[in-house]
Design a protein around this motif. Structure first.
Motif, PDB file in Angstrom:
ATOM      1  N   LEU A 556       0.926  -1.278  -0.141  1.00 20.46           N
ATOM      2  CA  LEU A 556      -0.103   0.032   0.110  1.00 20.46           C
ATOM      3  C   LEU A 556       0.977   1.497   0.212  1.00 20.46           C
ATOM      4  CD1 LEU A 556      -2.608  -1.130   2.591  1.00 20.46           C
ATOM      5  CD2 LEU A 556      -2.732  -1.261   0.289  1.00 20.46           C
ATOM      6  N   ASN A 557       0.419   2.314  -0.580  1.00 20.35           N
ATOM      7  CA  ASN A 557       1.122   3.386  -0.709  1.00 20.35           C
ATOM      8  C   ASN A 557       0.699   4.219   0.613  1.00 20.35           C
ATOM      9  OD1 ASN A 557       2.136   2.934  -3.213  1.00 20.35           O
ATOM     10  ND2 ASN A 557       0.450   3.814  -4.185  1.00 20.35           N
ATOM     11  N   GLU A 558       1.286   5.180   0.941  1.00 20.47           N
ATOM     12  CA  GLU A 558       1.284   5.902   2.124  1.00 20.47           C
ATOM     13  C   GLU A 558      -0.063   6.829   1.864  1.00 20.47           C
ATOM     14  OE1 GLU A 558       4.616   8.116   3.396  1.00 20.47           O
ATOM     15  OE2 GLU A 558       5.694   6.282   3.928  1.00 20.47           O
ATOM     16  N   GLU A 559      -0.221   7.387   0.677  1.00 23.15           N
ATOM     17  CA  GLU A 559      -1.546   8.178   0.421  1.00 23.15           C
ATOM     18  C   GLU A 559      -2.677   7.438   0.747  1.00 23.15           C
ATOM     19  OE1 GLU A 559      -0.691   9.878  -3.239  1.00 23.15           O
ATOM     20  OE2 GLU A 559       1.097  11.066  -2.791  1.00 23.15           O
ATOM     21  N   ASN A 560      -2.652   6.169  -0.121  1.00 17.41           N
ATOM     22  CA  ASN A 560      -4.030   5.489   0.050  1.00 17.41           C
ATOM     23  C   ASN A 560      -4.108   4.440   1.177  1.00 17.41           C
ATOM     24  OD1 ASN A 560      -4.396   6.743  -2.390  1.00 17.41           O
ATOM     25  ND2 ASN A 560      -3.436   4.965  -3.456  1.00 17.41           N
ATOM     26  N   ALA A 561      -3.395   4.677   2.220  1.00 19.91           N
ATOM     27  CA  ALA A 561      -3.453   3.651   3.375  1.00 19.91           C
ATOM     28  C   ALA A 561      -4.630   4.243   4.100  1.00 19.91           C
ATOM     29  CB  ALA A 561      -2.057   3.871   4.377  1.00 19.91           C
ATOM     30  N   GLY A 562      -4.978   5.359   4.423  1.00 20.26           N
ATOM     31  CA  GLY A 562      -6.322   5.638   5.340  1.00 20.26           C
ATOM     32  C   GLY A 562      -7.543   5.197   4.611  1.00 20.26           C
ATOM     33  N   LEU A 563      -7.453   5.540   3.257  1.00 17.37           N
ATOM     34  CA  LEU A 563      -8.632   5.257   2.213  1.00 17.37           C
ATOM     35  C   LEU A 563      -8.830   3.592   2.174  1.00 17.37           C
ATOM     36  CD1 LEU A 563     -11.098   5.949   0.367  1.00 17.37           C
ATOM     37  CD2 LEU A 563      -9.194   5.890  -1.522  1.00 17.37           C
ATOM     38  N   THR A 564      -7.547   2.950   2.348  1.00 15.81           N
ATOM     39  CA  THR A 564      -7.913   1.582   2.129  1.00 15.81           C
ATOM     40  C   THR A 564      -8.355   0.719   3.505  1.00 15.81           C
ATOM     41  OG1 THR A 564      -5.851   1.375   0.621  1.00 15.81           O
ATOM     42  CG2 THR A 564      -6.327  -0.529   1.701  1.00 15.81           C
ATOM     43  N   GLU A 565      -8.051   1.147   4.593  1.00 22.89           N
ATOM     44  CA  GLU A 565      -8.419   0.906   5.926  1.00 22.89           C
ATOM     45  C   GLU A 565     -10.005   1.345   6.140  1.00 22.89           C
ATOM     46  OE1 GLU A 565      -6.393   2.627   8.884  1.00 22.89           O
ATOM     47  OE2 GLU A 565      -4.371   1.760   8.295  1.00 22.89           O
ATOM     48  N   LEU A 566     -10.382   2.416   5.441  1.00 24.98           N
ATOM     49  CA  LEU A 566     -11.856   2.714   5.595  1.00 24.98           C
ATOM     50  C   LEU A 566     -12.797   1.898   4.768  1.00 24.98           C
ATOM     51  CD1 LEU A 566     -14.169   4.586   6.549  1.00 24.98           C
ATOM     52  CD2 LEU A 566     -13.639   6.185   4.693  1.00 24.98           C
ATOM     53  N   THR A 567     -12.118   1.498   3.713  1.00 25.46           N
ATOM     54  CA  THR A 567     -12.740   0.865   2.669  1.00 25.46           C
ATOM     55  C   THR A 567     -12.694  -0.839   3.100  1.00 25.46           C
ATOM     56  OG1 THR A 567     -10.880   0.341   1.457  1.00 25.46           O
ATOM     57  CG2 THR A 567     -12.520   2.023   0.664  1.00 25.46           C
ATOM     58  N   THR A 568     -11.793  -1.224   3.707  1.00 19.58           N
ATOM     59  CA  THR A 568     -11.816  -2.483   4.298  1.00 19.58           C
ATOM     60  C   THR A 568     -12.733  -2.571   5.520  1.00 19.58           C
ATOM     61  OG1 THR A 568      -9.530  -2.703   3.827  1.00 19.58           O
ATOM     62  CG2 THR A 568     -10.208  -4.399   5.398  1.00 19.58           C
ATOM     63  N   ALA A 569     -12.888  -1.632   6.185  1.00 24.04           N
ATOM     64  CA  ALA A 569     -13.928  -1.764   7.663  1.00 24.04           C
ATOM     65  C   ALA A 569     -15.211  -1.781   7.029  1.00 24.04           C
ATOM     66  CB  ALA A 569     -13.886  -0.614   8.342  1.00 24.04           C
ATOM     67  N   LEU A 570     -15.637  -1.198   5.703  1.00 24.54           N
ATOM     68  CA  LEU A 570     -16.930  -1.327   5.382  1.00 24.54           C
ATOM     69  C   LEU A 570     -17.304  -2.595   4.381  1.00 24.54           C
ATOM     70  CD1 LEU A 570     -17.277   2.368   3.710  1.00 24.54           C
ATOM     71  CD2 LEU A 570     -17.999   1.510   6.096  1.00 24.54           C
ATOM     72  N   LEU A 571     -16.285  -3.282   4.109  1.00 21.80           N
ATOM     73  CA  LEU A 571     -16.678  -4.366   3.374  1.00 21.80           C
ATOM     74  C   LEU A 571     -16.976  -5.779   4.411  1.00 21.80           C
ATOM     75  CD1 LEU A 571     -13.665  -4.378   0.775  1.00 21.80           C
ATOM     76  CD2 LEU A 571     -16.099  -3.639   0.268  1.00 21.80           C
ATOM     77  N   SER A 572     -17.520  -6.657   3.641  1.00 23.87           N
ATOM     78  CA  SER A 572     -17.787  -7.894   4.439  1.00 23.87           C
ATOM     79  C   SER A 572     -16.399  -8.819   4.615  1.00 23.87           C
ATOM     80  CB  SER A 572     -18.809  -8.870   3.638  1.00 23.87           C
ATOM     81  OG  SER A 572     -18.488  -9.168   2.393  1.00 23.87           O
ATOM     82  N   ASP A 573     -16.496  -9.958   5.189  1.00 25.87           N
ATOM     83  CA  ASP A 573     -15.445 -10.956   5.360  1.00 25.87           C
ATOM     84  C   ASP A 573     -14.926 -11.404   4.189  1.00 25.87           C
ATOM     85  OD1 ASP A 573     -15.345 -10.096   8.040  1.00 25.87           O
ATOM     86  OD2 ASP A 573     -16.334 -11.808   8.729  1.00 25.87           O
ATOM     87  N   ARG A 574     -15.966 -11.667   3.340  1.00 27.66           N
ATOM     88  CA  ARG A 574     -15.761 -12.683   2.062  1.00 27.66           C
ATOM     89  C   ARG A 574     -15.108 -11.234   1.157  1.00 27.66           C
ATOM     90  NH1 ARG A 574     -20.393 -15.815  -1.287  1.00 27.66           N
ATOM     91  NH2 ARG A 574     -19.177 -16.375  -2.982  1.00 27.66           N
ATOM     92  N   GLU A 575     -15.637 -10.334   0.882  1.00 26.06           N
ATOM     93  CA  GLU A 575     -15.179  -9.139  -0.067  1.00 26.06           C
ATOM     94  C   GLU A 575     -13.619  -8.710   0.432  1.00 26.06           C
ATOM     95  OE1 GLU A 575     -17.951  -6.311   0.486  1.00 26.06           O
ATOM     96  OE2 GLU A 575     -19.286  -7.151  -0.933  1.00 26.06           O
ATOM     97  N   VAL A 576     -13.347  -8.890   1.761  1.00 31.35           N
ATOM     98  CA  VAL A 576     -11.881  -8.468   2.422  1.00 31.35           C
ATOM     99  C   VAL A 576     -11.249  -9.597   1.819  1.00 31.35           C
ATOM    100  CG1 VAL A 576     -10.672  -8.131   4.445  1.00 31.35           C
ATOM    101  CG2 VAL A 576     -12.829  -6.921   4.056  1.00 31.35           C
ATOM    102  N   LYS A 577     -11.472 -10.953   2.032  1.00 33.25           N
ATOM    103  CA  LYS A 577     -10.800 -11.884   1.569  1.00 33.25           C
ATOM    104  C   LYS A 577     -10.372 -11.926   0.032  1.00 33.25           C
ATOM    105  CE  LYS A 577     -10.454 -16.968   1.725  1.00 33.25           C
ATOM    106  NZ  LYS A 577     -11.139 -18.200   2.103  1.00 33.25           N
ATOM    107  N   ARG A 578     -11.575 -11.349  -0.777  1.00 33.00           N
ATOM    108  CA  ARG A 578     -11.468 -11.330  -2.242  1.00 33.00           C
ATOM    109  C   ARG A 578     -10.391 -10.272  -2.552  1.00 33.00           C
ATOM    110  NH1 ARG A 578     -16.822 -10.972  -4.934  1.00 33.00           N
ATOM    111  NH2 ARG A 578     -17.087 -12.841  -3.865  1.00 33.00           N
ATOM    112  N   VAL A 579     -10.497  -8.959  -1.770  1.00 37.97           N
ATOM    113  CA  VAL A 579      -9.608  -8.009  -2.081  1.00 37.97           C
ATOM    114  C   VAL A 579      -8.220  -8.466  -1.826  1.00 37.97           C
ATOM    115  CG1 VAL A 579      -8.953  -5.588  -1.304  1.00 37.97           C
ATOM    116  CG2 VAL A 579     -11.315  -6.280  -1.718  1.00 37.97           C
ATOM    117  N   ASN A 580      -8.032  -8.945  -0.713  1.00 36.25           N
ATOM    118  CA  ASN A 580      -6.587  -9.445  -0.267  1.00 36.25           C
ATOM    119  C   ASN A 580      -6.019 -10.433  -1.275  1.00 36.25           C
ATOM    120  OD1 ASN A 580      -6.923  -7.920   2.070  1.00 36.25           O
ATOM    121  ND2 ASN A 580      -7.372  -9.832   3.185  1.00 36.25           N
ATOM    122  N   GLU A 581      -6.662 -11.371  -1.865  1.00 32.03           N
ATOM    123  CA  GLU A 581      -6.147 -12.174  -3.015  1.00 32.03           C
ATOM    124  C   GLU A 581      -5.820 -11.293  -4.204  1.00 32.03           C
ATOM    125  OE1 GLU A 581      -5.664 -15.327  -2.900  1.00 32.03           O
ATOM    126  OE2 GLU A 581      -6.543 -15.552  -0.878  1.00 32.03           O
TER     127      GLU A 581
END
Length: 649
Positions: A556-581
């Motif tokens: 992750l870039n330092e600029e998009n780190a906060g946005l990525t954490e926010l989107t990860t908090a709003l996603l479900s476990d299945r979506e988070v797993k898919r994004v990580n893959e």
């Protein structure tokens, strides 16, 4: 008019009565026909009025004697005249209330007396009485009415009487059949609905016992026997008061027993008197505040017995090895082995740490059930043997201080070794020319240092404690069992040496400091050794070499780190797993592209190097050709100068 004109009015009622009885014709015969004609013999002694339903003017007059002297009738002659009654013989008293009640039913439909008895039964009547009894009673009353003082009955009986009697009999038989069918249907419904889901357990058991064919058979067979004979055959019935005679009973029970609480008497099988080890699947109660320690005494309540024993806790590995543990695991079951009398399998178990009064916390320590019983169980404990190298030859080292004899070394040949720094090895052979007995030769995947410590993990069986201390709370006022080690330390003020001993304290391995003196921080095995490692270890080494880990923060870039954490908090476990893959695949693709770019750059450098080499070779050839040409021209010039005449100069 004179006085004689009013004489006709005298005795009018008497004259009318005489004229009525002396009349040759009857109004009844004129309206309803002559029904006095009958082929039946006429009884000249008594006479009965016509049937109630056929003669509306029949008032159920009292039967009187017929005057034999006034009228004589021939037996063979048919009677066509109305029966004549003398005025003196008429005894109807209409002022009498009881006599008026006899004609009440003639002016209404139905029988008032039967309706009143049906609506308002008397207190003395039985509600289960048969209606046929009432009909029999009415028939008897009618029969008594048709009899005189001497008891003779009038033989005149019309067809209407016979038809009425037949109808009554048919109605009675129909009612009786209908009632029996209705009773059978009610009994079937009661049997089907005898057990309902809203019944209590006791009522359900009673209903099942009542329907049991064996119970019904026993009742029918033993019905003729006396109570004493039945008790000798089938025993005492539930709820019967009995007297029990006990032998070898302790006298302390009579002195210290509390008779305000119920005393339960039970029986034991012969197998339950045998002693042995009991394996229990135990779990610490979630409301008990402390963790249970191995070999701390507990009071177990199993079946009819309560006794104190010392449990040994263990867990079962994947290879069916029972490994001892020091404490009961959190929120998990473990296996406890205790010494006690045998009980049936799957018997409930409740454990208490103390039975003393005045305990403020939750009293039940653990719960479980019995698994199996045996004379002995094999429980092993982990043992770690350590040694030090005294001679090192590349990947081979000679270890001392681990075993005490050659026999021990021969038993552990081929066992896996490990050093504190993580280098793995294997026990090979006994060193025959050693200075100390028990030394051996071992091979490792890397060269050891003299400061390394080599250890070997082994298992050895432990001896289970045999303790059976029954709880005799009814034999003494205060029962005191064995205390735990913590209670003894508290009573006798014994300090805990483990607090001051650093080796006894439990330290997390991840946070524990690790010495890296004499070793590289990152150990990279050789390619041929990497292939022989397990897949999990291979993955770790590949991750260490390539840098691809499960941590996504590096991608992750330092600029998009906060946005990525926010989107990860709003996603479900299945979506988070898919994004990580997807992120991992993206990182792998970038690494592949980087490798391709490096290969392209290398190929370009190679091409440039080849082109430079070609240019240099061409230049070298040109210089050689030019040099060769110059040499040839110079030689030609010298030749021409040698053979040229002097005059030409």
């Amino acid at each position: 008019m004179g006085l004689g004109s009013a004489n006709w009015k005298n005795d009018l009622s008497k004259k009318a009565t005489l004229n009525y009885h002396n009349a040759s014709t009857s109004l009844h015969d004129l309206v309803y026909g002559d029904q006095s004609k009958s082929n039946q013999p006429f009884n000249d002694t008594f006479i009965k009025e016509d049937d109630d339903d056929m003669d509306l003017l029949n008032f159920k007059k009292q039967i009187t004697k017929r005057n034999k002297q006034t009228k004589t009738l021939i037996d063979d002659q048919e009677d066509y005249t109305r029966v004549q009654y003398e005025p003196d013989h008429i005894t109807n008293d209409w002022d009498d209330a009881e006599f008026r009640e006899t004609i009440r039913n003639k002016f209404v439909t139905g029988d008032w007396s039967t309706r009143r008895s049906a609506k308002k039964p008397s207190d003395g009547d039985d509600p289960s009485s048969d209606p046929n009894d009432e009909n029999d009673q009415e028939a008897e009353e009618e029969e008594e009415e048709g009899m005189d003082e001497k008891g003779f009955v009038d033989l005149e009986q019309t067809e209407s009487d016979q038809l009425r009697q037949l109808k009554i009999l048919k109605k009675q038989s129909f009612d009786q059949d209908f009632d029996t069918k209705q009773d059978e249907q009610d009994e079937e419904q009661d049997e089907e609905s005898s057990i309902t889901p809203f019944m209590s357990v006791e009522n359900m058991i009673k209903a099942q016992r009542a329907d049991d064919p064996q119970t019904i058979l026993n009742k029918t067979e033993f019905a003729s026997l006396s109570q004493q004979e039945r008790e000798q055959i089938e025993g005492f019935a539930p709820g019967t008061y009995v007297r029990v005679l006990l032998y070898s009973f302790p006298c302390e029970f009579m002195q210290n027993a509390n008779y305000k609480s119920p005393i339960i008497c039970g029986a034991l099988h012969s197998e339950e008197s045998r002693m042995g080890f009991i394996k229990i699947r135990l779990k610490r109660h979630r409301w008990f505040p402390r963790t249970l320690k191995n070999r701390d005494p507990l009071v177990f309540s199993i079946g009819w017995r309560r006794f104190q024993s010392i449990p040994t806790y263990c867990v079962q590995d994947a290879n069916n090895r029972h490994r001892m543990v020091k404490y009961t695991p959190e929120h998990m079951h473990c296996i406890a082995c205790i010494w006690g009398p045998f009980v049936p399998q799957n018997t409930g178990v409740v454990a208490f740490q103390s039975l003393a009064d005045g305990i403020s916390n939750f009293r039940i320590s653990a719960t479980g059930y019995t698994m199996e019983m045996d004379r002995d169980f094999n429980i092993v404990k982990k043992l770690k043997l350590t040694g030090t190298p005294y001679k090192i030859l590349k990947n081979t080292a000679f270890i001392t201080g681990m075993f005490n004899s050659e026999l021990e070394v021969s038993k552990f040949e081929g066992a896996q070794l490990r050093t504190v720094s993580g280098i793995r090895g294997q026990v090979k052979r006994i060193v025959k020319t050693q200075a100390r007995s028990g030394d051996f030769r071992a091979t490792f995947e890397d060269k050891l240092l003299k400061s390394d410590i080599v250890f070997l993990r082994t298992w050895y069986p432990i001896e289970l404690t045999k303790l059976y201390n029954p709880v005799f709370n009814h034999l003494s006022t205060s029962w005191c069992g064995m205390r735990t080690v913590g209670q003894l330390r508290k009573i006798y003020s014994i300090p805990n040496d483990a607090i001051n001993n650093r080796d006894s304290m439990m330290v997390d391995r991840a946070s524990a400091p690790r010495s890296s003196v004499g070793h590289d921080l990152v150990f990279i095995p050789k390619p041929n050794l990497l292939k022989t490692l397990p897949f999990q270890e291979q993955h770790k080494k590949v991750v260490e070499q390539t840098g691809l880990t499960d941590d996504l923060s590096q991608y992750l870039n330092e600029e998009n780190a906060g946005l990525t954490e926010l989107t990860t908090a709003l996603l479900s476990d299945r979506e988070v797993k898919r994004v990580n893959e997807l992120r991992k695949l993206k990182a792998i693709d970038e690494d592949r592209k980087k490798t391709i770019r490096m290969e392209e750059l290398k190929s370009k450098m190679k091409e440039m190097k080849n082109s430079v080499k070609d240019v240099r070779e061409d230049k070298k050839k040109k210089n050689e050709n030019r040099k060769r040409k110059y040499i040839k021209d110079e030689l030609n010039r010298v030749k021409r100068a040698r053979y040229m005449p002097a005059d030409s100069k």
